[in-house]
Design an enzyme around this catalytic site. Structure first.
Site, mmCIF file in Angstrom:
data_model
loop_
_atom_site.group_PDB
_atom_site.id
_atom_site.type_symbol
_atom_site.label_atom_id
_atom_site.label_comp_id
_atom_site.label_asym_id
_atom_site.label_seq_id
_atom_site.Cartn_x
_atom_site.Cartn_y
_atom_site.Cartn_z
ATOM 1 N N HIS A 131 -17.246 -24.695 8.444
ATOM 2 C CA HIS A 131 -15.832 -24.944 8.133
ATOM 3 C C HIS A 131 -15.199 -25.503 9.402
ATOM 4 O O HIS A 131 -15.543 -25.058 10.502
ATOM 5 C CB HIS A 131 -15.097 -23.625 7.813
ATOM 6 C CG HIS A 131 -15.223 -23.133 6.410
ATOM 7 N ND1 HIS A 131 -15.398 -21.796 6.116
ATOM 8 C CD2 HIS A 131 -15.155 -23.771 5.206
ATOM 9 C CE1 HIS A 131 -15.433 -21.628 4.802
ATOM 10 N NE2 HIS A 131 -15.305 -22.812 4.219
ATOM 11 N N CYS A 137 -10.385 -17.072 10.061
ATOM 12 C CA CYS A 137 -10.877 -16.927 8.682
ATOM 13 C C CYS A 137 -10.143 -15.812 7.942
ATOM 14 O O CYS A 137 -9.986 -15.884 6.723
ATOM 15 C CB CYS A 137 -12.367 -16.593 8.664
ATOM 16 S SG CYS A 137 -13.421 -17.816 9.427
HETATM 17 N N1 ARG Z 1 -18.970 -15.804 4.160
HETATM 18 C C1 ARG Z 1 -17.867 -16.707 4.036
HETATM 19 C C2 ARG Z 1 -18.356 -18.048 3.514
HETATM 20 O O1 ARG Z 1 -19.429 -18.467 3.890
HETATM 21 C C3 ARG Z 1 -17.191 -16.870 5.365
HETATM 22 C C4 ARG Z 1 -15.954 -17.709 5.301
HETATM 23 C C5 ARG Z 1 -15.311 -17.903 6.627
HETATM 24 N N2 ARG Z 1 -14.049 -18.503 6.494
HETATM 25 C C6 ARG Z 1 -13.557 -19.496 7.252
HETATM 26 N N3 ARG Z 1 -12.328 -19.843 7.093
HETATM 27 N N4 ARG Z 1 -14.318 -20.125 8.108
HETATM 28 O O2 ARG Z 1 -17.700 -18.697 2.743
#
Ligand code: ARG
Length: 290
Positions: free
Chosen positions: A184, A278
């Site tokens: 992300h 996150c």
């Molecule tokens: N386990 C989650 C996923 O893979 C983690 C999300 C993390 N969120 C972020 N905004 N980077 O989707």
């Protein structure tokens, strides 16, 4: 008699320090009651490694408290059973100018979170536009002043960037991510204020890195070491930067640039591949009418 006498005392000029200004923010966080690692959708997730549920609650509560102590408002949405990643509220929507673009998750394991976040926002009086293409909210859509930096490559579809531009009316810059560990954009780039960012150069394609250099020539470049403890997954109010305590060099660089780093340890959430940003969705209000 000295030939070097002077009326002006010899002083060493101090480096100029930029004054940074905080503005009050409103955040939405999701209580990690149901947080767990039971599937793998990013390289950080290892279901065989147990999660310490008490520690998760403590670390999350400490983050919430930190925002409150900085003078921000924090709203809380309850997590839901069977949605172990819902704690990552940044993925719940993108809220700009008091209006939201809903999300549409890449992986089936997270699909049902989208409606829960949209319902919370609507109940709060925020107008929500449904999403068509895959987008994972603020995980991939970062607001820098009146510009959006939008990630793609692993999660959000480039078509969602067009939807984002339509929903917000803002300039949207597409940036391609190339390292699966930084899947992300909020794991590879931190927004410090309306003009300044920090990022991990090698997490971006060459074209994306060139674009970032053009737009933000003074950006802080963060090391792989600091990015790997999710140092870039930080939340700034323009002055106070809530940042992973383990990102020591980045913390020093922030202080040198005139910011006030506020170190917070969210190590237990890193087992899900997430960090401070996150866990935090910013609810940006409608502009004040003049
Ligand atoms: N386990 C989650 C996923 O893979 C983690 C999300 C993390 N969120 C972020 N905004 N980077 O989707």
């Amino acid at each position: 008699m000295s030939t070097h006498t002077t009326d002006v005392p010899d002083v060493v000029a101090a480096p100029p320090v930029t004054i940074r200004t905080a503005t009050k923010r409103r955040y939405l966080m999701c209580r990690p009651t149901h947080f767990d690692v039971v599937y793998t959708i990013n390289p950080w997730m290892h279901p065989e490694v147990p999660v310490d549920h008490d520690l998760v609650m403590q670390q999350w509560e400490n983050l919430r408290r930190t925002y409150l102590d900085l003078g921000h408002d924090v709203e809380v949405i309850e997590g839901a059973p069977g949605l172990p990643d819902m704690v990552f509220a940044a993925n719940g929507a993108t809220v700009v100018d008091g209006r939201a673009l809903a999300v549409n998750f890449r992986y089936a394991q997270r699909t049902d979170e989208a409606a829960l976040y949209a319902a919370w926002l609507r109940a709060d009086g925020i107008e929500v536009t449904d999403a068509v293409a895959t987008n994972e909210g603020e995980g991939d859509f970062l607001t820098v002043g009146r510009r959006m930096l939008a990630g793609t490559g692993f999660r959000s579809d480039p078509a969602s960037h067009v939807e984002l531009a339509g929903a917000t009316g803002l300039e949207v810059v597409t940036l391609e991510l190339v390292d699966p560990s930084f899947y992300h954009i909020d794991t590879a780039l931190a927004v410090l204020d309306d003009e300044n960012i920090a990022y991990l150069p090698q997490a971006f394609s060459l074209a994306a890195h060139e674009r970032l250099q053009e737009l933000y020539p003074d950006a802080i470049h963060v090391s792989l070491e600091d990015a790997s403890v999710f140092g870039l997954n930080a939340v700034s109010d323009g002055r106070n930067v809530v940042v992973a305590a383990q990102a020591t060099q980045f913390i020093a660089d922030l202080a040198a640039a005139g910011y006030h780093p506020v170190p917070v340890d969210l190590s237990e959430l890193l087992k899900g591949g997430g960090g401070i940003k996150c866990c935090t969705l910013e609810l940006r209000p409608a502009p004040v009418q003049s």
